[in-house]
Design a protein around this motif. Structure first.
Motif, short mmCIF file in Angstrom:
data_model
loop_
_atom_site.label_atom_id
_atom_site.label_comp_id
_atom_site.label_asym_id
_atom_site.label_seq_id
_atom_site.Cartn_x
_atom_site.Cartn_y
_atom_site.Cartn_z
N MET A 70 0.82 -1.22 0.00
CA MET A 70 0.00 0.00 0.00
C MET A 70 0.85 1.27 0.00
N ALA A 71 1.98 1.24 0.71
CA ALA A 71 2.87 2.41 0.75
C ALA A 71 3.49 2.66 -0.62
N VAL A 72 3.86 1.58 -1.32
CA VAL A 72 4.44 1.73 -2.67
C VAL A 72 3.38 2.29 -3.62
N LEU A 73 2.16 1.75 -3.53
CA LEU A 73 1.07 2.29 -4.35
C LEU A 73 0.82 3.76 -4.00
N GLY A 74 0.87 4.08 -2.71
CA GLY A 74 0.69 5.47 -2.27
C GLY A 74 1.73 6.38 -2.88
N PHE A 75 2.99 5.92 -2.94
CA PHE A 75 4.03 6.73 -3.58
C PHE A 75 3.69 6.98 -5.04
N VAL A 76 3.30 5.92 -5.76
CA VAL A 76 3.00 6.06 -7.19
C VAL A 76 1.90 7.11 -7.40
N LEU A 77 0.84 7.01 -6.60
CA LEU A 77 -0.29 7.94 -6.76
C LEU A 77 0.08 9.37 -6.37
N ALA A 78 0.87 9.51 -5.28
CA ALA A 78 1.25 10.86 -4.82
C ALA A 78 2.31 11.48 -5.73
N ALA A 79 3.17 10.62 -6.33
CA ALA A 79 4.24 11.15 -7.20
C ALA A 79 3.73 11.53 -8.58
N TRP A 80 2.67 10.85 -9.06
CA TRP A 80 2.18 11.04 -10.44
C TRP A 80 1.99 12.49 -10.82
N PRO A 81 1.26 13.31 -10.03
CA PRO A 81 1.10 14.72 -10.43
C PRO A 81 2.36 15.57 -10.28
N VAL A 82 3.37 15.05 -9.55
CA VAL A 82 4.60 15.82 -9.30
C VAL A 82 5.64 15.53 -10.38
N ASP A 83 5.84 14.24 -10.67
CA ASP A 83 6.84 13.83 -11.67
C ASP A 83 6.46 12.42 -12.14
N ARG A 84 5.93 12.34 -13.36
CA ARG A 84 5.41 11.05 -13.83
C ARG A 84 6.48 10.00 -13.95
N VAL A 85 7.69 10.41 -14.33
CA VAL A 85 8.79 9.43 -14.45
C VAL A 85 9.06 8.81 -13.08
N ALA A 86 9.07 9.63 -12.03
CA ALA A 86 9.30 9.12 -10.68
C ALA A 86 8.23 8.09 -10.30
N ALA A 87 6.98 8.40 -10.64
CA ALA A 87 5.88 7.46 -10.35
C ALA A 87 6.11 6.14 -11.10
N LEU A 88 6.49 6.24 -12.37
CA LEU A 88 6.70 5.03 -13.18
C LEU A 88 7.89 4.22 -12.67
N LEU A 89 8.90 4.91 -12.12
CA LEU A 89 10.10 4.20 -11.61
C LEU A 89 9.76 3.29 -10.43
N PHE A 90 8.58 3.50 -9.81
CA PHE A 90 8.18 2.63 -8.70
C PHE A 90 7.28 1.47 -9.15
N LEU A 91 6.90 1.44 -10.43
CA LEU A 91 6.02 0.34 -10.86
C LEU A 91 6.70 -1.03 -10.77
N PRO A 92 8.01 -1.14 -11.11
CA PRO A 92 8.66 -2.45 -10.89
C PRO A 92 8.63 -2.87 -9.42
N SER A 93 8.78 -1.91 -8.49
CA SER A 93 8.67 -2.24 -7.06
C SER A 93 7.28 -2.77 -6.74
N LEU A 94 6.27 -2.11 -7.28
CA LEU A 94 4.89 -2.54 -7.01
C LEU A 94 4.68 -3.97 -7.51
N ALA A 95 5.20 -4.26 -8.69
CA ALA A 95 5.06 -5.61 -9.25
C ALA A 95 5.79 -6.64 -8.39
N TRP A 96 7.02 -6.31 -8.00
CA TRP A 96 7.83 -7.28 -7.25
C TRP A 96 7.28 -7.48 -5.83
N VAL A 97 6.83 -6.41 -5.20
CA VAL A 97 6.25 -6.55 -3.85
C VAL A 97 4.97 -7.38 -3.93
N SER A 98 4.24 -7.30 -5.05
CA SER A 98 3.06 -8.15 -5.24
C SER A 98 3.47 -9.62 -5.25
#
Lengths: 159, 159
Positions: A107-135
């Protein structure tokens, strides 16, 4: 990219990664009943090292962009939970508590992705591999817990 | 004060604090040779709970003030190192590695104070109790290491 922040985030990730060396999986994991789809042991340090680098890059980008304070709070939360999981699972061998920790981490990783998206989309995307692996890791934790119902936590305080 | 960020920082601090419940000091600490100035066991959870609250308040203030990205990177680093220390010291019983971790933690806390100062002075001051307590804890770690030279790390992988 803010390189000072990047270095600090990388150091935080290294603290999380140090748990892998401090709490080796050893004979305990070897004797557990494991699902056939479990990745080989050698995959874990390679994947985590890559993810730690991507996390630090994402953090450095958010600092550089500015205005991403809540995203950075999620960053801090996910690294604390990441650091907690390995000692809970492989140190204290608390598989049930580990599942709660890794669920909160997801949930914290997903929270980062959602909170980072409007700030810097690349930063949000850089956490998608983490989200997949933590799943995957959370599913693995759940599977190990279900397949090894007679395993008990290590009573460290008695040793 | 940014209350969403405050709640996230408090959750991160709770993850660090959970290590105290997961890795109880137990019989091992009881049998170590301890310095006379060591605070009583019951002081530790009270002090840490207070410090975690102050840390979360400091983080929430920095997010509200804006422009404190490097301070927030130090915040993330110090919570990762804080989460790491207890399992290393009381889980793996690696007193020497613990001293490195708590030394790095001390520097991260100082880094937060210095980076937060130009952003929000109150936030910087809210970390001074942490700096003082981590100094005591580091001295305690060093003293326990020196007084118990024959203690060996717990070989968790053999259990």
């Amino acid at each position: 990219m803010d390189w000072i922040a990047f270095a600090l985030f990388l150091a935080a990730a290294a603290a999380a990664g140090a748990t892998g060396a401090m709490f080796p999986t050893g004979a305990w994991l070897a004797r557990l009943d494991k699902p056939s789809w479990m990745p080989p042991n050698r995959a874990f340090p390679v994947v985590w090292t890559t993810l730690y680098l991507l996390m630090a890059l994402a953090g450095g980008r958010i600092v550089h962009a500015g205005g991403g304070g809540v995203a950075l709070a999620f960053w801090a939360l996910q690294i604390a939970l990441n650091t907690l999981w390995t000692p809970v699972f492989f140190g204290a061998r608390r598989m049930r508590a580990g599942l709660w920790v890794i669920g909160a981490l997801w949930m914290a990783v997903l929270g980062f992705v959602l909170a980072a998206w409007p700030v810097d989309r690349v930063a949000a995307l850089l956490f998608l591999p983490s989200l997949a692996w933590v799943s995957v890791a959370a599913a693995l934790n759940a599977s190990l817990l279900r397949r090894n119902p007679d395993e008990r936590p290590l009573r460290l305080s008695d040793l």
